[in-house]
Motif scaffolding. Sequence first.
Motif, PDB file in Angstrom:
ATOM      1  N   ILE A  29      40.987  13.742  15.126  1.00  0.00           N
ATOM      2  CA  ILE A  29      40.135  12.541  15.193  1.00  0.00           C
ATOM      3  C   ILE A  29      40.802  11.453  14.361  1.00  0.00           C
ATOM      4  CG2 ILE A  29      37.869  11.586  14.619  1.00  0.00           C
ATOM      5  CD1 ILE A  29      36.723  14.453  14.916  1.00  0.00           C
TER       6      ILE A  29
ATOM      7  N   VAL B 252      31.836   9.980  14.672  1.00  0.00           N
ATOM      8  CA  VAL B 252      31.051  10.007  13.441  1.00  0.00           C
ATOM      9  C   VAL B 252      31.957  10.426  12.272  1.00  0.00           C
ATOM     10  CG1 VAL B 252      28.955  10.877  12.360  1.00  0.00           C
ATOM     11  CG2 VAL B 252      29.055  10.703  14.847  1.00  0.00           C
TER      12      VAL B 252
ATOM     13  N   ILE C  55      31.966  11.288  19.422  1.00  0.00           N
ATOM     14  CA  ILE C  55      32.878  12.179  20.155  1.00  0.00           C
ATOM     15  C   ILE C  55      32.110  13.459  20.471  1.00  0.00           C
ATOM     16  CG2 ILE C  55      35.049  13.461  20.050  1.00  0.00           C
ATOM     17  CD1 ILE C  55      35.898  11.339  17.842  1.00  0.00           C
TER      18      ILE C  55
HETATM   19  N1  SME Z   1      30.950  14.624  16.980  1.00  0.00           N
HETATM   20  C1  SME Z   1      32.047  14.422  16.082  1.00  0.00           C
HETATM   21  C2  SME Z   1      33.280  15.162  16.531  1.00  0.00           C
HETATM   22  C3  SME Z   1      33.425  16.524  15.946  1.00  0.00           C
HETATM   23  S1  SME Z   1      32.414  17.651  16.610  1.00  0.00           S
HETATM   24  O1  SME Z   1      31.020  17.281  16.498  1.00  0.00           O
HETATM   25  C4  SME Z   1      32.665  19.184  16.051  1.00  0.00           C
HETATM   26  C5  SME Z   1      32.343  12.942  15.920  1.00  0.00           C
HETATM   27  O2  SME Z   1      31.780  12.108  16.648  1.00  0.00           O
HETATM   28  O3  SME Z   1      33.147  12.598  15.067  1.00  0.00           O
END
Ligand code: SME
Length: 155
Positions: free
Chosen positions: A77, A83, A106
């Motif tokens: 990421i 998030v 994500i």
């Molecule tokens: N939802 C997260 C990504 C990681 S997963 O939830 C394991 C985000 O938006 O950073």
Amino acid sequence: MAEELIISAGSKEEKYRELVPQVKAVVETETDLIANMANVASMLHETFGFWWTGFYRVVDGELVLGPFQGPLACTRIKKGKGVCGTAWERGATVIVPDVDAFPGHIACSSLSRSEIVVPIKRNGEVIAVLDIDSKDLATFDEVDKKYLEEVVKVL
Ligand code: SME
């Protein structure tokens, strides 16, 4: 170290109050950060039955998947993305009551509905984040923030 996690059936706050000293007991006997992240992910996941509980570490300018419990997750990421990347950029905990209402969320798992991400700092720099996902809306509040920030300080 304690061989088994012991948490009685109580309110969320009572569970956190029982959990924090047990996390401290486990972490203080081990210096390896990844080993400690693995046990902390397990202890949180078992205590609360979250959908996904784990860590992303800052490696070469990106968040890279670390120890976790739960379904398969995305591995990398970028700063400011999702998030996790937002909590990293802000250097502050982010609580998302409804992931569908968070621009740029994500979706590693389509079943995730709410999320909390807590940054872990060393000398003021974010070195990792703790990410927890729930299958229910609005699972996380100021109680989770307070105790999860305490948990990551122990690491
Ligand atoms: N939802 C997260 C990504 C990681 S997963 O939830 C394991 C985000 O938006 O950073």
